[in-house]
Scaffold this motif. Structure first.
Motif, PDB file in Angstrom:
ATOM      1  N   GLN A  83      -5.866  62.401  15.599  1.00  2.97           N
ATOM      2  CA  GLN A  83      -4.802  61.814  16.405  1.00  2.97           C
ATOM      3  C   GLN A  83      -4.842  60.298  16.284  1.00  2.97           C
ATOM      4  N   ILE A  84      -3.659  59.689  16.178  1.00  2.90           N
ATOM      5  CA  ILE A  84      -3.569  58.241  16.007  1.00  2.90           C
ATOM      6  C   ILE A  84      -3.426  57.572  17.368  1.00  2.90           C
ATOM      7  N   PRO A  85      -4.361  56.692  17.734  1.00  8.50           N
ATOM      8  CA  PRO A  85      -4.265  56.007  19.024  1.00  8.50           C
ATOM      9  C   PRO A  85      -3.211  54.913  18.993  1.00  8.50           C
ATOM     10  N   ALA A  86      -2.852  54.431  20.176  1.00  8.15           N
ATOM     11  CA  ALA A  86      -1.878  53.347  20.271  1.00  8.15           C
ATOM     12  C   ALA A  86      -2.388  52.114  19.531  1.00  8.15           C
ATOM     13  N   GLY A  87      -1.470  51.400  18.881  1.00 10.66           N
ATOM     14  CA  GLY A  87      -1.852  50.211  18.137  1.00 10.66           C
ATOM     15  C   GLY A  87      -0.912  49.972  16.971  1.00 10.66           C
ATOM     16  N   LEU A 137      14.832  61.960  19.440  1.00  9.39           N
ATOM     17  CA  LEU A 137      15.161  62.567  20.718  1.00  9.39           C
ATOM     18  C   LEU A 137      13.926  62.836  21.565  1.00  9.39           C
ATOM     19  N   TYR A 138      12.764  63.024  20.908  1.00  9.48           N
ATOM     20  CA  TYR A 138      11.576  63.418  21.664  1.00  9.48           C
ATOM     21  C   TYR A 138      10.309  62.664  21.293  1.00  9.48           C
ATOM     22  N   VAL A 139      10.403  61.727  20.344  1.00 10.61           N
ATOM     23  CA  VAL A 139       9.202  61.062  19.850  1.00 10.61           C
ATOM     24  C   VAL A 139       8.419  60.346  20.953  1.00 10.61           C
ATOM     25  N   ASP A 140       9.102  59.869  21.988  1.00  5.25           N
ATOM     26  CA  ASP A 140       8.418  59.124  23.038  1.00  5.25           C
ATOM     27  C   ASP A 140       8.105  59.966  24.277  1.00  5.25           C
ATOM     28  N   PHE A 141       8.318  61.280  24.177  1.00  7.65           N
ATOM     29  CA  PHE A 141       7.900  62.144  25.276  1.00  7.65           C
ATOM     30  C   PHE A 141       6.383  62.040  25.434  1.00  7.65           C
ATOM     31  N   PRO A 142       5.876  62.034  26.665  1.00  5.41           N
ATOM     32  CA  PRO A 142       4.437  61.811  26.874  1.00  5.41           C
ATOM     33  C   PRO A 142       3.524  62.874  26.282  1.00  5.41           C
ATOM     34  N   ASP A 143       4.062  64.072  26.010  1.00  3.68           N
ATOM     35  CA  ASP A 143       3.196  65.124  25.463  1.00  3.68           C
ATOM     36  C   ASP A 143       3.126  65.101  23.943  1.00  3.68           C
ATOM     37  N   PHE A 144       3.883  64.203  23.286  1.00  2.00           N
ATOM     38  CA  PHE A 144       3.875  64.153  21.829  1.00  2.00           C
ATOM     39  C   PHE A 144       2.921  63.077  21.314  1.00  2.00           C
ATOM     40  N   SER A 145       2.308  63.353  20.183  1.00  2.00           N
ATOM     41  CA  SER A 145       1.392  62.391  19.565  1.00  2.00           C
ATOM     42  C   SER A 145       1.454  62.524  18.049  1.00  2.00           C
ATOM     43  N   PHE A 146       1.111  61.436  17.374  1.00  2.00           N
ATOM     44  CA  PHE A 146       1.077  61.417  15.917  1.00  2.00           C
ATOM     45  C   PHE A 146      -0.325  61.736  15.421  1.00  2.00           C
ATOM     46  N   TRP A 147      -0.352  62.461  14.315  1.00  2.00           N
ATOM     47  CA  TRP A 147      -1.616  62.848  13.692  1.00  2.00           C
ATOM     48  C   TRP A 147      -1.576  62.489  12.212  1.00  2.00           C
ATOM     49  N   GLU A 151      -1.281  50.538  13.783  1.00  2.00           N
ATOM     50  CA  GLU A 151      -1.176  51.653  12.841  1.00  2.00           C
ATOM     51  C   GLU A 151      -0.171  52.680  13.343  1.00  2.00           C
ATOM     52  N   LEU A 152      -0.225  52.985  14.630  1.00  2.00           N
ATOM     53  CA  LEU A 152       0.708  53.952  15.201  1.00  2.00           C
ATOM     54  C   LEU A 152       2.146  53.460  15.094  1.00  2.00           C
ATOM     55  N   THR A 153       2.368  52.182  15.302  1.00  3.34           N
ATOM     56  CA  THR A 153       3.710  51.610  15.205  1.00  3.34           C
ATOM     57  C   THR A 153       4.281  51.802  13.801  1.00  3.34           C
ATOM     58  N   LEU A 154       3.455  51.573  12.778  1.00  2.00           N
ATOM     59  CA  LEU A 154       3.903  51.754  11.401  1.00  2.00           C
ATOM     60  C   LEU A 154       4.206  53.219  11.110  1.00  2.00           C
ATOM     61  N   TYR A 155       3.337  54.096  11.567  1.00  2.00           N
ATOM     62  CA  TYR A 155       3.541  55.527  11.330  1.00  2.00           C
ATOM     63  C   TYR A 155       4.809  56.013  12.025  1.00  2.00           C
ATOM     64  N   ARG A 156       5.026  55.561  13.241  1.00  3.67           N
ATOM     65  CA  ARG A 156       6.207  55.965  14.002  1.00  3.67           C
ATOM     66  C   ARG A 156       7.479  55.577  13.267  1.00  3.67           C
ATOM     67  N   SER A 157       7.518  54.366  12.728  1.00  2.00           N
ATOM     68  CA  SER A 157       8.683  53.882  12.010  1.00  2.00           C
ATOM     69  C   SER A 157       8.935  54.705  10.758  1.00  2.00           C
ATOM     70  N   ARG A 158       7.889  54.959   9.972  1.00  2.00           N
ATOM     71  CA  ARG A 158       8.049  55.737   8.742  1.00  2.00           C
ATOM     72  C   ARG A 158       8.473  57.165   9.063  1.00  2.00           C
ATOM     73  N   TYR A 159       7.877  57.737  10.085  1.00  2.00           N
ATOM     74  CA  TYR A 159       8.194  59.120  10.437  1.00  2.00           C
ATOM     75  C   TYR A 159       9.652  59.259  10.867  1.00  2.00           C
ATOM     76  N   LEU A 160      10.134  58.329  11.678  1.00  2.00           N
ATOM     77  CA  LEU A 160      11.505  58.432  12.169  1.00  2.00           C
ATOM     78  C   LEU A 160      12.530  58.213  11.070  1.00  2.00           C
ATOM     79  N   ARG A 161      12.218  57.407  10.071  1.00  2.00           N
ATOM     80  CA  ARG A 161      13.154  57.264   8.964  1.00  2.00           C
ATOM     81  C   ARG A 161      13.217  58.539   8.131  1.00  2.00           C
TER      82      ARG A 161
END
Length: 251
Positions: A103-107, A126-136, A109-119
């Protein structure tokens, strides 16, 4: 007399490495195999994918899912990529990655992954920022590549990794470069798609890395490889300009 086991593996060459990397980079989804903590049974789920700039698969999952529960208990897992096409599905390339997911912690690295994933997966907004979701992030230890009948390869983690030495600044400029190209240079992107034999229509850049571009048009995904890896982030613009000037027949 003990029968000698037949070795069906082929030597890992440049073509196999390119195929393996392409399967990962262009995968829209994969089959994630995890271990059920109740009895160790294998459990397989489908996950949407993107890649980190170094080629590692990344995925977004909810802690309400069974595969997230499994990974929290034991990070060992596998990931199958490769989409079947027309005809016999076993005749099409696929690859099983074996390793662990973290699991990727906040920081940053997570910001970069979030951007690449959403593109790569825009509907996930619609759900990426729901509290139960996390990046791995999937860390590959080894991989089994099946390029079709009679084409089996045992891949090492290094075979599938993209070196970021000397191009560390590329991560900081990726968002701006991709947004600029998708806003102002759609004609050039259509030429990129034509260069690799894709049908025209609606292509955009989803992600980039030192070795190439990932393109998307609706549910279609494609990979354009640079002639050689970038040695610095400053090389990106001239490479994109040169690619746009090439005719598809020169590929």
């Amino acid at each position: 007399m003990e029968e000698k086991k037949l070795d069906v593996l082929q030597p890992v060459d440049d073509a196999a490495i390119r195929l393996g990397k392409t399967l990962v980079r262009s995968a829209r989804y994969g089959a994630l195999g995890t271990l059920d903590p109740l009895d160790g049974s294998p459990s397989v789920s489908r996950v949407s994918l993107a890649t980190a700039m170094d080629g590692a698969p990344i995925f977004l999952i909810s802690r309400l899912s069974s595969h997230c529960t499994n990974l929290m208990a034991d990070g060992k897992c596998s990931l199958l990529v490769g989409e079947p096409g027309k005809g016999d599905p076993l005749a099409h390339p696929r690859m099983t990655l074996i390793g662990t997911a973290k699991q990727i912690p906040a920081g940053a690295e997570l910001t970069l992954y979030r951007s690449r994933y959403l593109r790569r997966n825009p509907k996930a907004a619609l759900y990426v920022d729901f509290p139960d979701f996390s990046f791995w992030r999937f860390e590959t230890a080894r991989a089994s590549l099946n390029g079709g009948f009679g084409k089996a390869y045992a891949m090492k983690a290094a075979d599938l990794a993209t070196s970021l030495d000397g191009v560390e600044a590329l991560a900081d400029m990726e968002d701006g470069a991709v947004s600029h190209m998708n806003s102002d240079h759609l004609a050039a992107i259509e030429r990129y798609a034509a260069k690799i034999g894709e049908e025209p229509g609606g292509w955009k850049i989803s992600t980039l890395d030192p070795e190439g571009l990932d393109l998307a048009s609706g549910d279609r995904a494609a990979r354009l490889w640079f002639d050689r890896p970038l040695s610095s982030a400053a090389e990106l613009r001239p490479v994109l300009v040169a690619l746009a000037k090439e005719t598809p027949s020169s590929a």
